[in-house]
Design an enzyme around this catalytic site. Sequence first.
Site, PDB file in Angstrom:
ATOM      1  N   ARG A 135       0.254   4.026  -3.308  1.00 59.60           N
ATOM      2  CA  ARG A 135      -0.935   3.259  -3.469  1.00 59.60           C
ATOM      3  C   ARG A 135      -2.112   4.067  -3.081  1.00 59.60           C
ATOM      4  O   ARG A 135      -2.993   3.911  -4.034  1.00 59.60           O
ATOM      5  CB  ARG A 135      -0.892   2.298  -2.365  1.00 59.60           C
ATOM      6  CG  ARG A 135       0.012   1.093  -2.741  1.00 59.60           C
ATOM      7  CD  ARG A 135       0.641   0.419  -1.588  1.00 59.60           C
ATOM      8  NE  ARG A 135       1.479   1.287  -0.985  1.00 59.60           N
ATOM      9  CZ  ARG A 135       2.913   1.245  -1.401  1.00 59.60           C
ATOM     10  NH1 ARG A 135       3.440   0.317  -2.149  1.00 59.60           N
ATOM     11  NH2 ARG A 135       3.913   2.145  -0.777  1.00 59.60           N
ATOM     12  N   THR A 136      -2.138   4.716  -2.305  1.00 52.14           N
ATOM     13  CA  THR A 136      -3.673   5.355  -1.982  1.00 52.14           C
ATOM     14  C   THR A 136      -3.853   6.471  -2.866  1.00 52.14           C
ATOM     15  O   THR A 136      -5.113   6.466  -3.530  1.00 52.14           O
ATOM     16  CB  THR A 136      -3.656   6.068  -0.766  1.00 52.14           C
ATOM     17  OG1 THR A 136      -3.088   5.068   0.384  1.00 52.14           O
ATOM     18  CG2 THR A 136      -5.001   6.636  -0.095  1.00 52.14           C
ATOM     19  N   HIS A 150      -7.759   6.140   8.685  1.00 55.36           N
ATOM     20  CA  HIS A 150      -7.395   5.923   7.128  1.00 55.36           C
ATOM     21  C   HIS A 150      -8.510   4.994   6.702  1.00 55.36           C
ATOM     22  O   HIS A 150      -8.379   3.715   6.480  1.00 55.36           O
ATOM     23  CB  HIS A 150      -6.025   5.153   7.195  1.00 55.36           C
ATOM     24  CG  HIS A 150      -5.507   5.083   5.951  1.00 55.36           C
ATOM     25  ND1 HIS A 150      -6.386   5.399   4.714  1.00 55.36           N
ATOM     26  CD2 HIS A 150      -4.324   4.800   5.210  1.00 55.36           C
ATOM     27  CE1 HIS A 150      -5.661   5.351   3.489  1.00 55.36           C
ATOM     28  NE2 HIS A 150      -4.316   5.121   3.946  1.00 55.36           N
ATOM     29  N   LYS A 155       1.806  31.129  -0.090  1.00 53.24           N
ATOM     30  CA  LYS A 155       1.459  32.484  -0.147  1.00 53.24           C
ATOM     31  C   LYS A 155       0.926  33.009   1.168  1.00 53.24           C
ATOM     32  O   LYS A 155       0.396  34.079   1.173  1.00 53.24           O
ATOM     33  CB  LYS A 155       0.807  33.095  -1.324  1.00 53.24           C
ATOM     34  CG  LYS A 155       1.354  32.443  -2.662  1.00 53.24           C
ATOM     35  CD  LYS A 155       0.416  33.210  -3.790  1.00 53.24           C
ATOM     36  CE  LYS A 155       1.033  32.590  -5.075  1.00 53.24           C
ATOM     37  NZ  LYS A 155      -0.312  33.032  -6.109  1.00 53.24           N
ATOM     38  N   ARG A 189      -5.658  13.625   1.560  1.00 56.93           N
ATOM     39  CA  ARG A 189      -4.697  13.063   2.841  1.00 56.93           C
ATOM     40  C   ARG A 189      -3.978  14.239   3.539  1.00 56.93           C
ATOM     41  O   ARG A 189      -3.472  15.079   2.699  1.00 56.93           O
ATOM     42  CB  ARG A 189      -3.735  12.251   1.989  1.00 56.93           C
ATOM     43  CG  ARG A 189      -2.617  11.916   3.060  1.00 56.93           C
ATOM     44  CD  ARG A 189      -1.833  10.637   2.489  1.00 56.93           C
ATOM     45  NE  ARG A 189      -2.432   9.556   2.592  1.00 56.93           N
ATOM     46  CZ  ARG A 189      -1.654   8.376   2.499  1.00 56.93           C
ATOM     47  NH1 ARG A 189      -0.556   8.329   2.260  1.00 56.93           N
ATOM     48  NH2 ARG A 189      -2.274   7.188   2.439  1.00 56.93           N
TER      49      ARG A 189
HETATM   50  C1  NCD Z   1      -0.328   3.603   5.020  1.00 61.11           C
HETATM   51  C2  NCD Z   1      -0.634   5.238   5.280  1.00 61.11           C
HETATM   52  O1  NCD Z   1      -0.219   6.042   4.750  1.00 61.11           O
HETATM   53  O2  NCD Z   1      -1.014   5.279   6.454  1.00 61.11           O
HETATM   54  N1  NCD Z   1       0.108   3.441   3.786  1.00 61.11           N
HETATM   55  C3  NCD Z   1      -1.148   3.391   2.770  1.00 61.11           C
HETATM   56  O3  NCD Z   1      -2.017   4.196   2.679  1.00 61.11           O
HETATM   57  N2  NCD Z   1      -1.111   2.362   2.220  1.00 61.11           N
HETATM   58  C4  NCD Z   1       0.371   2.811   6.119  1.00 61.11           C
HETATM   59  C5  NCD Z   1       2.109   3.553   6.074  1.00 61.11           C
HETATM   60  O4  NCD Z   1       2.276   4.324   5.739  1.00 61.11           O
HETATM   61  O5  NCD Z   1       2.756   2.740   6.735  1.00 61.11           O
END
Ligand code: NCD
Length: 360
Positions: A87-88, A170, A116, A137
């Site tokens: 999703r993100t 997040h 590397k 991320r």
């Molecule tokens: C979350 C995350 O990655 O922290 N997911 C997300 O970004 N929608 C929650 C999760 O992984 O449980």
Amino acid sequence: MGNTKKLNEISWQDFNALSLVEKGIYFQGPPAHTLIAQQFSRKQLEELCTLATKIKRISKRREGARFLKTLLSDKRAMLYFAQPSSRTYLSHNAACQILGLDTMDVRDSKTSSEVKGESPEDTIRTFSSYADMIIMRHPVGGFAERVAWMLSNTNRVIPVLNAGSGADQHPTQALLDIYTLERSFEESGGIDGKNIVFVGDLARGRTVRSLAWLLTLYNGVKIYFVAPKSLQIGADVLELLDATGTKYEVTDNFLQVMPQADALYMTRIQDEWDAESESSTIDTSAFSIEAKHMDMLKETAVIMHPLPRRKEISTDIDNDPRAIYWRQMRNGMWIRAALILTTFGRQDEANLYYANYKPE
Ligand code: NCD
């Protein structure tokens, strides 16, 4: 934003020793980074929510969608996702597409020169050579902040957007959660005064940590943290709530709290952080919601989840109007578009267009 400070005027050690609220002052820009929930004011949240809705409405018409695509057509974004994401990743990518921003990605460190022996810092610096923004991320908590600080000392100072860092933050998920809550409570006085109930792995769920902070910006909110004792919310989060005078309750009795909830925020067990699969020994059966519980919930309550889910929300309730996790997910695309546009300071162009726009 008169009160801003510059990241290239402080050493990493001094910066790292600051409180989260103090750090936030350094991220207002330019360039405006999005790194932690503590950098946002309520006014900024309201502006982003309003802009998200305008973008959504403008995009419904073909000419509107075409206009949106011109807004950032001179920019490129690097999507660097060193942890799994559906999703993100997709919603950021879609948000970029809505605004005409081209994207590139690395979704697995194994496909970049990190294998590397290149340092993560050099890898990021490489990305910054080709992009005007980094959306990232990373499994290491605080690494996105480190990246923003590091870039501030180079000749390619570009915005960094934290799409999930370690188990700590997040912020863009928290923004989409606020947008979802705002829209859900539009007719009932907004988020002020509501009871928000977090359920599940609160010790390691970064979405809860970021959202709990944003809720402190609203008046009279009460937060309930419902979890097995070993997965309860960290003392550091409670300290932040204490400092802002936000009311909360910490409990393992989900059934007792359920009827109070205006919003239930369910989360999965984050067992990827287990050292030795210790969470498999915890009984989490009392921290899920099924059809048999629905009568206990307020008629007006909403059930949210950052997703992915496991068994904490039964698929039997997916069609209940209170189950809004699919809508919540789509909201992520609009609020991220609003955030990216604002990051580049072009929000007024969309506001002006909207002022003369007749939604269908
Ligand atoms: C979350 C995350 O990655 O922290 N997911 C997300 O970004 N929608 C929650 C999760 O992984 O449980």
